[in-house]
Design a protein around this motif. Sequence first.
Motif, short mmCIF file in Angstrom:
data_model
loop_
_atom_site.label_atom_id
_atom_site.label_comp_id
_atom_site.label_asym_id
_atom_site.label_seq_id
_atom_site.Cartn_x
_atom_site.Cartn_y
_atom_site.Cartn_z
N MET A 1 80.17 61.64 17.87
CA MET A 1 78.88 61.02 18.21
C MET A 1 78.50 61.41 19.63
O MET A 1 79.38 61.81 20.42
N GLY A 2 77.23 61.30 19.95
CA GLY A 2 76.72 61.79 21.22
C GLY A 2 77.08 60.94 22.41
O GLY A 2 77.09 61.42 23.54
N GLU B 1 92.18 60.40 6.37
CA GLU B 1 92.45 60.53 7.81
C GLU B 1 91.17 60.82 8.58
O GLU B 1 90.35 61.64 8.16
N VAL B 2 91.00 60.13 9.71
CA VAL B 2 89.79 60.27 10.52
C VAL B 2 90.15 60.59 11.95
O VAL B 2 91.09 60.00 12.49
N GLU B 3 89.43 61.51 12.56
CA GLU B 3 89.56 61.71 14.00
C GLU B 3 88.21 61.47 14.66
O GLU B 3 87.20 62.02 14.21
N VAL B 4 88.21 60.67 15.72
CA VAL B 4 86.96 60.26 16.36
C VAL B 4 86.86 60.91 17.73
O VAL B 4 87.84 60.98 18.46
N ASP B 5 85.67 61.39 18.08
CA ASP B 5 85.49 61.98 19.41
C ASP B 5 84.03 61.81 19.87
O ASP B 5 83.12 61.63 19.06
N ILE B 6 83.87 61.84 21.20
CA ILE B 6 82.51 61.87 21.77
C ILE B 6 82.21 63.31 22.14
O ILE B 6 82.93 63.92 22.93
N VAL B 7 81.16 63.85 21.56
CA VAL B 7 80.74 65.23 21.85
C VAL B 7 79.24 65.18 22.06
O VAL B 7 78.48 64.89 21.14
N SER B 8 78.80 65.43 23.28
CA SER B 8 77.37 65.36 23.54
C SER B 8 76.77 66.77 23.57
O SER B 8 77.18 67.60 24.38
N ALA B 9 75.81 67.01 22.67
CA ALA B 9 75.15 68.32 22.65
C ALA B 9 74.51 68.63 24.00
O ALA B 9 74.51 69.78 24.45
N GLY C 1 76.86 61.60 14.52
CA GLY C 1 75.79 60.62 14.74
C GLY C 1 75.15 60.81 16.10
O GLY C 1 75.84 61.09 17.08
N ALA C 2 73.82 60.67 16.16
CA ALA C 2 73.13 60.79 17.45
C ALA C 2 71.75 60.16 17.35
O ALA C 2 71.20 60.02 16.25
N GLY C 3 71.19 59.78 18.50
CA GLY C 3 69.88 59.12 18.53
C GLY C 3 68.85 59.94 19.29
O GLY C 3 69.17 60.98 19.87
N ALA D 1 67.93 64.10 18.46
CA ALA D 1 69.34 64.18 18.09
C ALA D 1 69.68 65.61 17.68
O ALA D 1 69.36 66.03 16.59
N HIS D 2 70.35 66.34 18.58
CA HIS D 2 70.67 67.74 18.33
C HIS D 2 72.11 67.96 17.91
O HIS D 2 72.48 69.05 17.49
N LEU D 3 72.95 66.93 18.02
CA LEU D 3 74.38 67.11 17.76
C LEU D 3 74.66 67.56 16.32
O LEU D 3 75.34 68.57 16.11
N PRO D 4 74.13 66.84 15.30
CA PRO D 4 74.47 67.26 13.92
C PRO D 4 74.00 68.69 13.63
O PRO D 4 74.78 69.50 13.09
#
Lengths: 163, 163, 163, 163, 163, 163, 163, 163
Positions: free
Chosen positions: E8-9, E30-38, E63-65, E68-71
Amino acid sequence: MSKVAVIMGSTSDLPVMQEAIDILKGFDIEVEVDIVSAHRTPEKLFDFGKNAHKKGFSVIIAGAGGAAHLPGMVASLSPLPVIGVPVKSSNSIDGWDSVLSILQMPGGVPVATVALNGAKNAGILAAQIIGSSDRCVLDKIEAYKEGLKEKVIKGAESIKKGK
Amino acid sequence: MSKVAVIMGSTSDLPVMQEAIDILKGFDIEVEVDIVSAHRTPEKLFDFGKNAHKKGFSVIIAGAGGAAHLPGMVASLSPLPVIGVPVKSSNSIDGWDSVLSILQMPGGVPVATVALNGAKNAGILAAQIIGSSDRCVLDKIEAYKEGLKEKVIKGAESIKKGK
Amino acid sequence: MSKVAVIMGSTSDLPVMQEAIDILKGFDIEVEVDIVSAHRTPEKLFDFGKNAHKKGFSVIIAGAGGAAHLPGMVASLSPLPVIGVPVKSSNSIDGWDSVLSILQMPGGVPVATVALNGAKNAGILAAQIIGSSDRCVLDKIEAYKEGLKEKVIKGAESIKKGK
Amino acid sequence: MSKVAVIMGSTSDLPVMQEAIDILKGFDIEVEVDIVSAHRTPEKLFDFGKNAHKKGFSVIIAGAGGAAHLPGMVASLSPLPVIGVPVKSSNSIDGWDSVLSILQMPGGVPVATVALNGAKNAGILAAQIIGSSDRCVLDKIEAYKEGLKEKVIKGAESIKKGK
Amino acid sequence: MSKVAVIMGSTSDLPVMQEAIDILKGFDIEVEVDIVSAHRTPEKLFDFGKNAHKKGFSVIIAGAGGAAHLPGMVASLSPLPVIGVPVKSSNSIDGWDSVLSILQMPGGVPVATVALNGAKNAGILAAQIIGSSDRCVLDKIEAYKEGLKEKVIKGAESIKKGK
Amino acid sequence: MSKVAVIMGSTSDLPVMQEAIDILKGFDIEVEVDIVSAHRTPEKLFDFGKNAHKKGFSVIIAGAGGAAHLPGMVASLSPLPVIGVPVKSSNSIDGWDSVLSILQMPGGVPVATVALNGAKNAGILAAQIIGSSDRCVLDKIEAYKEGLKEKVIKGAESIKKGK
Amino acid sequence: MSKVAVIMGSTSDLPVMQEAIDILKGFDIEVEVDIVSAHRTPEKLFDFGKNAHKKGFSVIIAGAGGAAHLPGMVASLSPLPVIGVPVKSSNSIDGWDSVLSILQMPGGVPVATVALNGAKNAGILAAQIIGSSDRCVLDKIEAYKEGLKEKVIKGAESIKKGK
Amino acid sequence: MSKVAVIMGSTSDLPVMQEAIDILKGFDIEVEVDIVSAHRTPEKLFDFGKNAHKKGFSVIIAGAGGAAHLPGMVASLSPLPVIGVPVKSSNSIDGWDSVLSILQMPGGVPVATVALNGAKNAGILAAQIIGSSDRCVLDKIEAYKEGLKEKVIKGAESIKKGK
């Protein structure tokens, strides 16, 4: 003496429409207020629209929300200028319904539409319409505009001092 | 004698705005037409807005497209009633930009907004404003409305015959 | 030394516009703040717009809500780059009116529009404009962007630890 | 000497973006044009964004349609001011997608957004950014604005003669 | 074993995105979570997008608001299926910006978009993608759907009793 | 061997949906095409949705216009991943109806929505879903993405030569 | 005796839909209430839609939010008139999704749509449908309309006294 | 014998409204067509609305464009069920004005709204309303729905053969 009718579809519109009444009173223009519902009292609507110009009104201000038919139907029935106030009512879709129902009148039957909940501007516009043939009211409008200016100037000064 | 100013931001707005001119001429109301661009001729805008009421105009009709600032800026400068016509110009976002730029004026400075491309209704509204203090124009408006009615009645008859 | 003017239509816009002021001060760029209302103080608007580039400003940031004419009118009057901040004011239709009134300027008169209530970005953009010819400011922007990155990296770490 | 990069997501954007190129050439500002697709050539995007300020560019103009990520991603990578042009592409939802994808950037990373298909204004804005520190370009902008004015005045005259 | 990346962003997106994480864990995926801001960590974005499929991920949820360019950018960089969650962030224009920035991807680079704030559905969709080649996960999805049904049936019964 | 079902509400949707079929065939993925109308053949819909995963399909692509219920209803009936293509049909309100009817699914029943008329991307997404567990298809997607890149590079070169 | 079915997608829709139930009971019309979810209980939906007219219902009222498929799917399955109530649910995009998903049905399968959250009007409309062939119910509707009128008249009087 | 009134605001609405007439005739239901303009013939509107139920009509279909007040005003005057058809007229803002003016009726006065230009569905809905108390018409509707189904099945077959 010019006289303005301020009508609305429901008593719940009064808090918004009061601003039109107040500003007109501030210009010493006579105001008559009534509830006229296009959808619940169509006979009263017809009677009002047909006779407003015979009762000495110069301008009609009509406020309504949702599928707002009051301003347009009064404009259909009366030869007077009708000012429409889109009211953002509780089940409105963000106000778009009232704005478009009032603004998008077909060719032949205009409604002078003001901003969403813009009853104050409806009052000023009614005064300007009267002022267009009444020098005394025109002077009051010029004074009012001067007052707006001064308030901004003072706001600007206070901000500069604050910094 | 009342006089109406019809101004617009660009010569490309003339085909739309011509309807306002025509309808006013049909009511025997004097019209003056000019191009005044808020964004390209701000000095002319300023001069026009400041002096319109001194030059004998009763009402101003202003048409513009896109981020349409002409009607609101004239309303800022003049004490006269200003009618705004949102014009659907070529790069407009479906007309929403012109509608909202003209309609949503802040408290204190109204613009009487009509429908998208509704220049005809702007002309009728100007006549109604004049008619609110001029019995002779009011009569013409009532006759005009009678004419609208007759046209619908005739349309209804032709449809019934056609079936 | 470059200087940025931050103007807005009303003192009620200040809470939003403060973010532009703060970020510019953080870049050690001189800021002058003023209230200039297109609709209530048109003379001040004209005076400001005509002279801003003579008073040493490099960039103008203008914020306004509703039918927001301030950024576009300043852009009409000044040869300087004008950054427009659409402010979501109380009677706005969800902000669409301010966004479209500022963004959809006609060919010839651009306004550099940022996001709704995006005053912070207006301040950064003003710094970038100055930075495009001032190596020292450009370096600060690069450092600022580095700071943004670090904050995200730390946020990512705290989330991973939290799980 | 200042230099402007004009990039776009696809060759199909060129007819719209050409207006930016033409107006900049009219101001004698050096322009370099390239196709950089955020979605199809991400490595080229990365390389371009990281190095634009090292290659002597002062301003970047980026045009894209639909879910338009090019302007925002370049702004993410470069410390230079980035001007975004929303292009109304064939499968766009009336242009709203490109406008909102470019305008609504998060705090920290501004894009100077112009009107839908407003490439001409992007070119003028780039010139104004250069002009904010280059007296010679500023003079050209003032001359350009004078030219806009004259064209309106001539249009107004021709309309008056025509009547 | 299949593995899903949930990125997510911004940490402020976590309350919305948590629903994707929870539902996947409920399916024992299995899930890995991270913050990645475009926009703030473009290098991390590039690194993540380029390598996700090499690190054993089968699906990416992003996910992004706002703009929203991340996806879309991850979809540009990775051959894996990317699910986009439009997040209704604080300065969003009612969520339209995030929805359109994620949904309206150009031909060649799809993002599987779910409803505004629809992180739960993003999680289920990721499970369905894994389930399309993993009988065991498919069975769990069928059981989950059965559970939804039972809850509605119980709700219907309680309403009937209540009357 | 994986197999994709491409269904649509009406034969009039075929010109749009053909792009999904073509791209899947280009990836050598087996496709079955059918017309299934949620509103006119509800029994067929029911039968299709209940049995698709038993007939060897891995993914379902469903296209529909207006109040588009086909993708959501299939997602309700099937445990497989469903990709929804909003089709801009003739009486659609600019496509908003199909987009929102497909995208805004309630929690529990996701539809992987692509852009308006984005059937090509639906095909690519289906391939990516298959590719997430099939190395051979994944390689084809990487090659496809490489092809997109080359086309942009060539377009960029031809523009540079043209100048 | 006529009977009306009031169904809704979720128990969370009950507070809105209760108004339909109450108004119908006020007209002494028999009502049966049920939860039928198009997306979570498709079998129940099929069963309900296929048999409603055999169970003595004259009209079906169906309320749902978001991508609201319940009213349209029931209309697909039943020959009875179906009234759709768009419910503004928590993750709706301002209600636009429910309105358009219910209103924009394809040719052949109508849903009689009422205003957003307009369950009360759905109840009145159901009574009007019954009243179109049942003189006794028609009389009640006329009495109800008379009651609306009186309430407005009283509101108007209280406002006049208050002034 | 049941009878349906099909009215519209202008002869220009006839091409759209003809579909309602045709479908009703196909069900052997008597139809009377008339032009009734809410804005240009308010007296005719009043007379029509007040007396429709006395003249033997069971249902009223009313079509109108722009600020469409005809359906709502007839619903205000008549106790009969009123079906509203939003017509996309030439100066409409993409049809949104007609849709919202008809759909968003206040509590107490419903209009059964169908899709934009959905006159065919208005005719079917009128037949369904009659069919709710007339077994013979109900049978025809079931046959009509069977016909819709067969057409889709044939379309599906022709597509499969074509491949």
